[in-house]
Design a protein around this motif. Structure first.
Motif, short mmCIF file in Angstrom:
data_model
loop_
_atom_site.label_atom_id
_atom_site.label_comp_id
_atom_site.label_asym_id
_atom_site.label_seq_id
_atom_site.Cartn_x
_atom_site.Cartn_y
_atom_site.Cartn_z
N ALA A 108 3.67 6.41 6.79
CA ALA A 108 4.58 5.90 7.82
C ALA A 108 5.94 6.57 7.73
CB ALA A 108 4.72 4.38 7.67
N GLY A 109 6.41 6.82 6.52
CA GLY A 109 7.67 7.51 6.35
C GLY A 109 7.65 8.91 6.93
N HIS A 120 0.85 -1.18 0.00
CA HIS A 120 0.00 0.00 0.00
C HIS A 120 0.90 1.24 0.00
CE1 HIS A 120 -3.25 2.71 0.89
NE2 HIS A 120 -4.12 1.73 0.99
N ARG A 121 1.12 1.80 -1.18
CA ARG A 121 2.09 2.89 -1.31
C ARG A 121 1.73 4.14 -0.50
NH1 ARG A 121 3.01 2.87 -7.76
NH2 ARG A 121 0.87 2.09 -7.69
N PRO A 138 -6.61 5.18 -1.24
CA PRO A 138 -6.67 3.74 -1.57
C PRO A 138 -5.35 3.24 -2.13
CG PRO A 138 -7.74 5.03 -3.28
CD PRO A 138 -7.38 6.00 -2.19
N LYS A 139 -5.26 1.93 -2.21
CA LYS A 139 -4.03 1.32 -2.72
C LYS A 139 -3.81 1.63 -4.20
CE LYS A 139 -1.60 -3.13 -3.03
NZ LYS A 139 -1.68 -4.58 -2.73
N PRO A 192 10.15 7.71 -4.47
CA PRO A 192 9.88 6.66 -5.47
C PRO A 192 8.44 6.20 -5.50
CG PRO A 192 11.10 5.77 -3.61
CD PRO A 192 11.06 7.25 -3.42
N LEU A 193 7.83 5.99 -4.34
CA LEU A 193 6.47 5.48 -4.32
C LEU A 193 5.46 6.56 -4.69
CD1 LEU A 193 6.48 3.13 -1.20
CD2 LEU A 193 7.14 2.68 -3.57
N GLY A 194 5.70 7.78 -4.23
CA GLY A 194 4.76 8.86 -4.54
C GLY A 194 4.75 9.21 -6.01
N LEU A 195 5.93 9.36 -6.62
CA LEU A 195 6.00 9.72 -8.03
C LEU A 195 5.57 8.56 -8.93
CD1 LEU A 195 9.25 11.88 -8.18
CD2 LEU A 195 6.88 12.60 -7.92
#
Length: 633
Positions: free
Chosen positions: A88-89, A81-82, A270-271, A180-183
């Motif tokens: 969390a980061g 789940h990005r 959402p995922k 990385p996950l956001g972009l």
């Protein structure tokens, strides 16, 4: 009759746009937090009395934290789940900021090195000053005993810099999933032609973070570290002094709170999302699972500009430099969208803007101020003023009987415009006033100076540089702003190169290896070897309470410029070799793709009928002589 399917209009507050806004805010908070850390390293270096090489190691702990979790993020991040990983980061980054601020509240009162605090007097009386003949001052060869040394080190809490190291490392751990996950989340669910624009918007909002971060750093640098706990009237230094330490810990509390707020929205996304322009029922099942990151070199805590106070330098950088970076990022994204450039076009923009930015950096080498004023200067009898680089040259006939310590750093500005390392070395006999308002009189070394002087008095602090330094600083800032704009124009095209040159199946793994290499080679070693190089240009080292070398008080600006810019020029030159290799590979790739597309395109006659030798792997031709026989071509 066929009915043309209409594309549903995307609502103005779609989930993707809300995610875009949340990413902009977290980029702002991340940059706000990181820039404040950069603006505070000078204060941290002075507070813990550590050299630039060690502060570089502390600064590199952010990259070390990245390395701890980059493998996990690269391999598993896109499958999990990005948005929640990003949330969390953000929480971890906020905790790291709070831990970084902890030593500010754990340490005892700050004690700066001085030899005049015990000789201050009221405004209407005079006091005997350090130029004494009884040798009452501490001599340079006095070494504390083991018991005193241990107790002193404990009282000074010198090991508390480990909290700063740990907090900064946690910030690096928390920052890893954001980029990385956001972009990649934006890239997966937005139209391909909108990706560059969205990335430039996110980066532009992120650029606003350093503006406020440097402004906060400038504000906190002017507040005394023990504000509210000591009587500021008894402090003999101000924020322009190299021994001054600002209230650096207060800013980390604020930046941690902002980061905590920035992470809240990501817990509710959402995922996955429908592809932009599609409905939920038309959502594609095969979305690209990838992530990306790009190393942007951190601003070093030192600057080659004609040196201003730390608070003013970071404020100028935040107000003038960073808006130019924001405009450059927007310009790069607009150019990519306007002209619909491919990967090769993006490479041309990156290389061209980098060359122009490098040219502006070459100009910075020739922007300097006179190095003979505002430094440790000792005037010898019947000789011209000499810039003193060695301690043994500070003693002359005018202060030989004063029993002066060569380790003390209490700079005073004499009426002849020269800076002396301490009132004792200037031969001052008496003083009036208290705190920062102290004035020193009957300074015998001023009287022996060959330069003209109004009287034999001096005041606390280093003498200001010549008036042309202000002009030089403005010119330097103009060149820096232009260079920052040109360099930022290649930021968004750089992201596009990363996304478009990696196969979708290998995107996560390839980018993970890329980030690992960048963090290992470009994130951790540079602050350390840059710091060690800067340490070699120090003219006057401070002295710790327990003895030994502390933080540097003043640098040789000429040697600093040669070492700092020289190393940057060498690294820049090496990067163009790599850019050339990349461009060569991409150009060959584009030629192969063009040839392949040309072979696939069917040739047409004058009537617009295909000739049949286009995208056909085989053709079945029936011979007119034997209709039952088929020949495969």
């Amino acid at each position: 009759m066929s009915v043309e399917k209409k594309t549903a209009r995307e609502p103005c507050c779609s989930k993707l746009k809300m995610f875009l806004a949340a990413m902009g805010f977290v980029y702002f908070a991340k940059a706000f937090q990181g820039s404040y850390m950069k603006s505070s390293v000078t204060q941290i270096e002075r507070r813990f009395d550590i050299p630039s090489s060690l502060i570089g190691f502390i600064d590199g702990s952010f990259e070390i934290g990245n390395l701890f979790v980059i493998a996990f993020v690269s391999y598993f991040g896109a499958k999990l789940h990005r948005p929640r990983l990003i949330g969390a980061g953000c929480l971890i980054m906020a905790i790291g900021s709070f831990i970084t601020a902890a030593p500010h509240f754990f340490q005892g009162p700050y004690k700066y090195e001085t030899s005049i605090s015990h000789f201050s007097a009221s405004n209407d009386t005079e006091s005997i000053l350090p130029c004494l003949t009884n040798g009452s001052l501490t001599h340079d060869n006095e070494i504390p005993t083991v018991e005193i040394q241990a107790g002193c080190e404990k009282a000074a809490s010198s090991s508390l810099w480990l909290y700063v190291f740990l907090g900064n490392m946690l910030r690096g751990v928390g920052e890893t999933p954001v980029m990385p996950l956001g972009l990649s989340y934006l890239d997966d669910f937005s139209r391909e032609e909108n990706t560059a624009l969205y990335m430039s918007l996110v980066q532009t909002l992120g650029i606003m973070g350093p503006v406020f971060g440097f402004m906060l750093g400038s504000f906190c640098a002017k507040l005394y570290v023990d504000i509210g706990a000591v009587d500021l009237d008894t402090i003999t230094i101000n924020y322009k002094d190299s021994r001054w330490v600002g209230a650096w810990g207060l800013g980390f509390l604020l930046t941690g709170g902002v980061m905590l707020l920035a992470g809240i929205p990501f817990w509710f996304f959402p995922k996955s999302l429908p592809k932009q322009g599609e409905t939920e029922t038309e959502k594609k099942s095969n979305v690209l699972e990838g992530e990306q990151d790009r190393f942007i070199p951190d601003n070093n805590k030192h600057s080659t500009a004609p040196n201003k106070p730390a608070s003013m330098a970071v404020l100028a950088k935040g107000i003038m430099n960073l808006p130019a970076v924001a405009l450059g990022i927007i310009t790069g994204g607009f150019i990519m969208k306007k002209f619909k450039l491919n990967v090769l076009g993006a490479t041309k923009i990156c290389t061209g803007t980098s060359l122009l930015a490098f040219s502006s950096m070459l100009i910075q080498y020739f922007l300097q101020c006179d190095n003979s004023v505002g430094l440790i200067i000792q005037c010898l009898s019947n000789r011209a003023p000499q810039v003193s680089y060695q301690q043994n040259t500070l003693i002359s006939s005018c202060n030989m009987g004063c029993s002066c310590s060569l380790k003390h750093w209490d700079p005073i500005c004499a009426s002849n415009g020269l800076t002396y390392a301490s009132p004792c070395l200037a031969g001052c006999q008496t003083s009036t006033g208290d705190g920062r308002d102290m004035v020193f009189h009957n300074c015998t070394c001023i009287g022996e100076s060959p330069l003209p002087f109004a009287n034999m008095s001096s005041v606390l602090g280093q003498c200001p540089r010549k008036s042309d330094c202000d002009y030089m600083f403005k010119f330097y800032m103009a060149v820096t702003v232009i260079g920052a704009f040109l360099s930022a124009c290649g930021a968004t095209p750089g992201y596009i190169i990363l996304l478009r040159t990696i196969n979708p199946e290998l995107k996560s793994l390839a980018l993970g290896i890329y980030i690992l290499i960048v963090r290992t080679l470009g994130g951790i070693p540079p602050p350390i070897y840059f710091g060690a190089l800067i340490d070699r240009t120090c003219l006057k080292w401070g002295t710790k309470q327990c003895g030994g070398r502390g933080a540097c008080r003043i640098y040789d600006s000429g040697a600093f410029r040669n070492a700092f810019l020289g190393l940057i020029y060498g690294l820049y030159s090496l990067s163009y070799v790599l850019w050339g290799i990349l461009y060569n590979r991409l150009s060959h790739r584009e030629k192969k793709l063009a040839l392949k597309n040309q072979l696939k395109a069917p040739e047409q006659d004058d009537n617009g009928v295909s000739s049949g030798n286009g995208n056909v792997s085989s053709a079945i031709v029936k011979c007119s002589e034997n209709p039952d026989q088929e020949t495969t071509i």
